[in-house]
Design an enzyme around this catalytic site. Structure first.
Site, PDB file in Angstrom:
ATOM      1  NE  ARG A   1      45.826  57.360  25.827  1.00 30.13           N
ATOM      2  CZ  ARG A   1      44.855  57.243  24.920  1.00 30.13           C
ATOM      3  NH1 ARG A   1      43.767  57.996  25.011  1.00 30.13           N
ATOM      4  NH2 ARG A   1      44.979  56.415  23.920  1.00 30.13           N
TER       5      ARG A   1
ATOM      6  CB  SER B   1      46.811  59.646  21.092  1.00 29.27           C
ATOM      7  OG  SER B   1      47.144  58.309  20.775  1.00 29.27           O
TER       8      SER B   1
ATOM      9  CD  GLU C   1      49.905  71.210  37.205  1.00 31.71           C
ATOM     10  OE1 GLU C   1      50.229  70.169  36.616  1.00 31.71           O
ATOM     11  OE2 GLU C   1      49.915  71.311  38.447  1.00 31.71           O
TER      12      GLU C   1
ATOM     13  CD  GLN D   1      50.253  56.191  28.646  1.00 30.97           C
ATOM     14  OE1 GLN D   1      51.305  56.776  28.437  1.00 30.97           O
ATOM     15  NE2 GLN D   1      49.932  55.046  28.062  1.00 30.97           N
TER      16      GLN D   1
END
Length: 643
Positions: free
Chosen positions: A541, A543, A568, A587
């Site tokens: 993601r 962010s 990982e 995601q």
């Protein structure tokens, strides 16, 4: 000379306390915070040496004429405590019990006992489940407070023990969470008082032979104590049936025979008597047909009173076998949560069917979080039907995730609840090879069911984006240890990758700290089943990527994959990063293939239905043997130095 011996005993005692104190301090220093119950228990144990010193010095000064006798008494006390603590506490350090099992034990205590208990679950002998009757404080400090020692008071603890090898297996949970926890309840409730010794028993007890070494002068009282112990065991058996239904019988039958615990002792009735009682209690309920296979193997279990070799055992068996109806009635009077056969049938069938497809189950058809008894019964049904999938792992995963879902729902504020946007009819989708699925395509594949469609479980609110699915961090991790071997060579059969890796698990709500430039293996909360015509990629993601976190270096997911994806995790930033299991950190992007890959059940995958991060199995690669031969030929060349 006597004074010299007394002084030497004093030195031995104080030296032993110093050594024990160092041992406990060292263990506490290396203990992960996820093992909160064990840390609490060892924290109390750590106060023991000071309490002994305090009491000993006071006794030494106040009773100078009996110093040698008192010093020997303190040494015996220390030895007795060290042995008990080693058996029930320090063994937990050597063999880690999953935090999910400890959390389940605490919930079981909350259901049945008054007050809050900190559960300490340890690993013991391969043939033994156990419960410490009495508090850890009593074990440590009995007789010391009388000497004026200052004693630290702590929250109540439940000290429980599971057998080595498979004791922490999910399928045996009813033994620990039902039977063993019930032992603690018999100390809180007056249940045993209902089973007073009848006069006819006392009269006959006075005539039977006792085992060699038992005092015959107190024959009646001794047999009455043994009778009470047998009834207590049956009460605990009855509670396990009341709480878990047929899964309790399946677990007990499996354990007692795996441990070859068929005979009787002065504290335990013969196994056939216990299993016959459990069958009779279940037959008094309307057991759904789907669970009948859990009872059938034990219906014909043979056992006769007249075949018992000991006269006293025949007397006890004859007496307690007539008490089974009253025993279950006494348990039902506890007025605690019980297994509901009518409500369980559909859920148990659902769990069993999904396990046979290699899938866990966390919710009912009505989207309610499943009860642990339904999951365990479904797992046992799948075992009896036979399946190539790892039942215990799938059941453990289901139990772990339902714990997360329960906590998630308990922490939900009404303002947090948002609904998915309403879907508008779209034109029929075309199967375009290489195309990423949109949110509409993802939902349509999810609706096709486990046979042909995509499965993502649990699918949390708002997980589906415009063209991806958000994945959450699980609570299991594999850490790397750089100082265990000189170098790791994937071509060597020994050592395996676990020589440089260590497993740990966090409790839900407990953060995991990832340090700068550290690599760990983690996993996603969700369990996936990919259909044969889809592949996928895992992406960080954005962010989190902007913070320096990389969540996947092996991003491709093949068609027909089943399991919880391994991540990982690497922290590329300059500061430690605190990650809480349950966070959305990755995601899943799904892609259409140009054909349907048919799964071959006979082909073994290297990582089969993983439910958490697994140690690397690179040493099992099929071409390793050929590479070893090439390497060995190179090493054998003249002038080559081994490396």
């Amino acid at each position: 000379m006597a004074d010299a011996l007394t002084d030497e005993l004093r030195r031995i005692l104080l030296s032993r306390l110093d050594g024990y104190e160092r041992l406990i301090t060292d263990i506490l220093g290396g203990l992960d915070e996820s093992r909160a119950g064990l840390r609490s228990a060892l924290g109390l144990v750590a106060t023991y040496p000071d309490a002994v010193r305090d009491a000993f010095h006071k006794t030494w000064e106040s009773q100078p004429t009996v110093r040698r006798l008192q010093t020997e008494r303190f040494l015996k006390h220390v030895n007795r405590v060290v042995e008990k603590v080693d058996d029930f506490v320090l063994r937990a350090v050597e063999a880690e019990v999953p935090p999910a099992l400890t959390a389940a034990a605490e919930r079981a205590c909350d259901e049945l006992l008054s007050g809050t208990r900190i559960a300490v679950v340890t690993v013991g002998r391969p043939d033994h489940f156990g419960t410490v009757i009495g508090s850890l404080e009593d074990i440590l400090f009995s007789n010391l407070t009388a000497e004026g020692a200052d004693v630290q008071r702590t929250p109540s603890m439940a000290l429980l023990q599971v057998p080595r090898l498979t004791g922490a297996s999910s399928t045996w949970r009813p033994v620990l969470l039902g039977h063993e926890v019930a032992h603690l309840a018999t100390r809180e409730r007056p249940t045993l008082e209902r089973f007073t010794t009848p006069e006819a028993f006392e009269e006959e007890a006075d005539t039977v032979a006792l085992p060699e070494g038992v005092d015959g002068d107190v024959k009646v009282s001794t047999l009455s104590e043994w009778r009470t112990a047998w009834i207590e065991e049956l009460i605990c058996d009855a509670y396990s049936i009341h709480r878990f239904g047929p899964a309790a019988l399946a677990a007990f039958g499996s354990f007692l025979h795996a441990a070859s615990a068929h005979g009787h002792t002065q504290t335990h009735p013969p196994s056939w008597l216990r299993l016959q009682a459990m069958v009779s209690w279940l037959e008094d309920t309307d057991v759904p047909a789907v669970m009948e296979p859990l009872i059938t193997p034990w219906r014909d279990l043979e056992g006769r009173i007249d075949e018992l070799p000991d006269e006293w055992a025949r007397l006890l068996t004859q007496d307690v076998s007539g008490q089974t109806t009253e025993i279950m009635a006494a348990v039902k009077d506890w007025d605690v949560k019980g297994w509901d056969p009518a409500a369980a049938a559909a859920n148990v069938a659902r769990v069993a069917a999904r396990v046979e497809h290699g899938l866990p189950t966390t919710r009912s058809e009505q989207a309610e979080v499943l009860d642990d008894a339904d999951i365990l019964n479904g797992g046992w049904v799948a075992i009896h039907r036979g399946t190539r999938y790892p039942v215990s792992d799938l059941v453990n995963y289901s139990l772990n995730v339902t714990e997360f879902l329960s906590q998630w729902e308990a922490a939900t504020d009404p303002a947090d609840v948002r609904t998915e946007p309403e879907l508008h009819p779209d034109p029929p989708l075309t199967d375009i090879a290489g195309a990423a699925l949109s949110s509409t395509g993802i939902r349509r594949r999810l609706e096709q069911g486990p046979d042909r469609g995509l499965v993502i479980t649990p699918l949390m609110d708002l997980s589906i984006g415009a063209a991806s699915v958000d994945l959450r961090l699980g609570n299991k991790f594999v850490l790397f240890r750089s100082n265990r071997i000189e170098a790791f060579n994937p071509l060597e059969k020994v050592p395996e990758a676990r020589a440089i890796q260590a497993y740990t698990q966090k409790r839900w709500g407990q953060p995991f700290v990832l340090h700068p430039n550290e690599l760990v293996l983690a996993h996603v909360l969700e369990y996936l089943k990919m259909p044969g015509d889809l592949s996928a990629q895992v992406l960080t993601r954005s962010s989190y990527g902007r913070l320096g976190l990389v969540t996947a270096t092996a991003t491709f997911i093949e068609p027909n994959y089943k399991g919880s994806l391994t991540l990982e995790l690497v922290n590329l930033s300059e500061v430690p990063m605190s990650l809480t299991p349950g966070q959305r950190i990755a995601q899943l992007v799904l892609q259409q293939l140009d054909g349907d890959i048919v799964e071959d059940p006979a082909s073994a995958r290297k990582y089969h239905c993983p439910t958490g991060p697994e140690f690397s199995k690179v040493h099992t690669d099929r071409d390793n043997e050929r590479l070893r031969r090439m390497r060995n030929r190179w090493r054998d060349r003249p002038g080559i130095q081994p490396s």
